[in-house]
Design a protein around this motif. Structure first.
Motif, mmCIF file in Angstrom:
data_model
loop_
_atom_site.group_PDB
_atom_site.id
_atom_site.type_symbol
_atom_site.label_atom_id
_atom_site.label_comp_id
_atom_site.label_asym_id
_atom_site.label_seq_id
_atom_site.Cartn_x
_atom_site.Cartn_y
_atom_site.Cartn_z
ATOM 1 N N VAL A 115 3.890 -1.202 3.673
ATOM 2 C CA VAL A 115 3.350 0.145 3.544
ATOM 3 C C VAL A 115 4.467 1.118 3.177
ATOM 4 C CG1 VAL A 115 2.145 2.025 4.728
ATOM 5 C CG2 VAL A 115 1.531 -0.350 5.222
ATOM 6 N N ILE A 116 4.247 1.892 2.122
ATOM 7 C CA ILE A 116 5.193 2.914 1.703
ATOM 8 C C ILE A 116 4.545 4.263 1.964
ATOM 9 C CG2 ILE A 116 6.556 3.859 -0.198
ATOM 10 C CD1 ILE A 116 5.107 0.569 -0.910
ATOM 11 N N VAL A 117 5.187 5.104 2.789
ATOM 12 C CA VAL A 117 4.667 6.435 3.104
ATOM 13 C C VAL A 117 5.404 7.471 2.256
ATOM 14 C CG1 VAL A 117 4.409 8.190 4.884
ATOM 15 C CG2 VAL A 117 3.994 5.798 5.437
ATOM 16 N N ILE A 174 -2.284 -0.852 -4.178
ATOM 17 C CA ILE A 174 -3.304 0.181 -3.974
ATOM 18 C C ILE A 174 -2.623 1.473 -3.539
ATOM 19 C CG2 ILE A 174 -3.830 -0.176 -1.515
ATOM 20 C CD1 ILE A 174 -6.870 -0.270 -2.653
ATOM 21 N N ILE A 175 -3.227 2.610 -3.897
ATOM 22 C CA ILE A 175 -2.720 3.918 -3.497
ATOM 23 C C ILE A 175 -3.778 4.595 -2.642
ATOM 24 C CG2 ILE A 175 -1.958 6.193 -4.283
ATOM 25 C CD1 ILE A 175 -0.887 4.854 -6.807
ATOM 26 N N HIS A 176 -3.360 5.115 -1.497
ATOM 27 C CA HIS A 176 -4.291 5.722 -0.542
ATOM 28 C C HIS A 176 -3.884 7.179 -0.322
ATOM 29 C CE1 HIS A 176 -6.872 5.017 3.295
ATOM 30 N NE2 HIS A 176 -6.884 6.298 2.967
ATOM 31 N N ILE A 229 0.843 -1.198 0.000
ATOM 32 C CA ILE A 229 0.000 0.000 0.000
ATOM 33 C C ILE A 229 0.869 1.235 0.000
ATOM 34 C CG2 ILE A 229 -1.847 1.240 1.189
ATOM 35 C CD1 ILE A 229 -1.396 -2.141 2.478
ATOM 36 N N LEU A 230 0.599 2.157 -0.928
ATOM 37 C CA LEU A 230 1.300 3.437 -0.978
ATOM 38 C C LEU A 230 0.398 4.515 -0.384
ATOM 39 C CD1 LEU A 230 3.597 5.326 -1.947
ATOM 40 C CD2 LEU A 230 2.406 5.488 -4.148
ATOM 41 N N PHE A 231 0.852 5.127 0.712
ATOM 42 C CA PHE A 231 0.140 6.246 1.331
ATOM 43 C C PHE A 231 0.780 7.545 0.861
ATOM 44 C CE2 PHE A 231 -1.621 3.251 4.381
ATOM 45 C CZ PHE A 231 -2.847 3.824 4.687
ATOM 46 N N ILE A 232 -0.018 8.445 0.307
ATOM 47 C CA ILE A 232 0.462 9.752 -0.110
ATOM 48 C C ILE A 232 -0.143 10.780 0.840
ATOM 49 C CG2 ILE A 232 0.525 11.453 -1.970
ATOM 50 C CD1 ILE A 232 0.387 9.169 -3.963
ATOM 51 N N ILE A 233 0.735 11.427 1.628
ATOM 52 C CA ILE A 233 0.256 12.280 2.716
ATOM 53 C C ILE A 233 1.023 13.604 2.740
ATOM 54 C CG2 ILE A 233 -0.251 10.217 4.077
ATOM 55 C CD1 ILE A 233 2.123 10.931 5.861
#
Length: 420
Positions: free
Chosen positions: A36-38, A138-140, A3-7
């Motif tokens: 998880v990739i932040v 998935i990208i979140h 999961i890639l988190f873009i924050i």
């Protein structure tokens, strides 16, 4: 699952509710065994607990200047290097934290619409990095304020996209009226580039629908904290009211300070103390001086923690008796409540926003949101030991049944699997 988190990064100088929500989601999924990739935007995540895993994209200094002066032409490379330097970003981080969008209209609309040269240059390098370094399942996205990136990604990569929603209107509605309307219109236009929207409370689901009725099937997933990290059986010797959030006027500290002074003058709760934490920025220093002046007669009973350090975060709740953040806007969840409940600390909150839904029987809800009503509510829970014990037990139960990291991870995992 990857999961890639873009924050967005906040600079880590204060307790940012949205930022911490993102961190909780990433941590819960990591604990559940997912990769998880932040990916931070704007400002670096300097605290190692947030575990940024990629370069910084859309650096605030570079992107701001590009939007002001180079929207439709190339910024000189020397200027881009200078603005994107560590020293420039460190300076920007020290100024971060304003709750007003004044002066940020161009950047806000650029990130929502994704149709100008400055945006395309930044998003192009971001997508190149994703394609060359990671292939997430998935990208979140952290917020619909980043929906222009979702549009750009969907046009190049066939990956499901999830987007969180929380307090966008607090930012958008502080724009000048014409820009606010344009911003909501842009989100509406780009709705189709997100496969699923989630939010933190039923209250905010209804808020989002009131802004854009075309949002459909928004799923409510409550925040979840690591219960073991916050658990505490020790309580302070004397009653301590705790305020823990970004220290500013918008978050209601002035109301609490006035209520505390009234309680001290009344003296029905002997040895009452006030503990203030959560950090602040240079924007807030004038306000801090106002608060210190209000509380000056009771300086020995008040502690204002000057800095914010993530490693001290969980310990704060073990040092208070009750949490109280009388926010002046309609809060979508209040993560400080979920954290306090894990430590068995009841809440005293105004009957606004999501508080009735989030607090339930784990505290006292009061109305209207002024210092008189707040003082009465605080006196009620701190002078009635049976009420306090009942609220404490309900807080612990809510933490177990609703606001814990295991449930959060299960719900996110279920949602991702459906989309994949």
């Amino acid at each position: 699952m990857k999961i890639l988190f873009i924050i967005p990064g906040s600079g880590d100088s204060f307790y940012c509710g949205n930022c911490f929500r993102d961190s909780l989601q990433a941590s819960a999924l990591r604990q559940a065994g997912h990769e998880v990739i932040v990916m931070p935007l704007y400002l670096p995540l300097t605290d190692r607990a947030f575990q940024a895993d990629t370069p910084l994209f859309f650096p605030a200094t570079t992107f701001y200047v590009a939007n002001c002066f180079f929207r439709n032409r190339q910024m000189p490379k020397w200027m881009e290097r200078m603005l994107g330097s560590k020293s420039a970003l460190k300076f920007a981080s020290s100024l971060a934290g304003s709750t007003s969008a004044e002066g940020m209209e161009s950047m806000t609309l650029s990130m929502i619409y994704g149709d100008d040269q400055a945006f395309h240059e930044q998003v192009g390098s971001m997508i190149d990095w994703i394609e060359n370094h990671e292939q997430p399942d998935i990208i979140h996205f952290s917020s619909t304020l980043l929906i222009g990136i979702a549009k750009a990604i969907k046009q190049r990569i066939r990956i499901p996209v999830v987007c969180s929603m929380q307090d966008e209107e607090v930012w958008i509605d502080t724009l000048k009226a014409k820009f606010s309307k344009i911003a909501w219109k842009g989100i509406l236009e780009n709705i189709r580039y997100v496969d699923k929207y989630i939010t933190t409370s039923d209250f905010y689901r209804k808020t989002a629908l009131s802004k854009i009725p075309q949002f459909q099937d928004i799923e409510v997933i409550y925040p979840g904290v690591d219960i073991d990290r916050y658990a505490s059986d020790t309580y302070p010797e004397y009653p301590v009211i705790g305020f823990f959030y970004h220290i500013n006027r918008l978050n209601g500290l002035e109301i609490l300070a006035d209520a505390f002074v009234k309680l001290k003058r009344k003296n029905t709760i002997p040895n009452l103390k006030l503990k203030i934490g959560g950090g602040y920025t240079s924007h807030d220093k004038k306000f801090i001086r106002t608060i210190r002046k209000k509380l000056s007669l009771y300086v020995d009973d008040v502690e204002i923690k000057e800095g914010y350090r993530l490693e001290d975060h969980a310990r704060y709740y073990s040092e208070i008796s009750v949490i109280c953040v009388p926010i002046t806007f309609e809060e979508s969840v209040g993560l400080y409540l979920c954290e306090a409940f894990a430590a068995g600390r009841p809440a005293v909150e105004p009957a606004t926003g999501s508080f009735v839904e989030i607090v339930g029987d784990a505290g006292v809800i009061y109305s209207p949101n002024n210092s008189d009503a707040l003082a009465d509510a605080l006196e009620k829970i701190l002078s009635d030991s049976e009420l306090y014990r009942a609220c404490r037990q309900n807080a612990l139960q809510l933490s177990t049944d609703r606001y814990n990291s295991y449930i959060l991870a299960e719900k996110l995992e279920s949602l991702y699997k459906k989309l994949c």
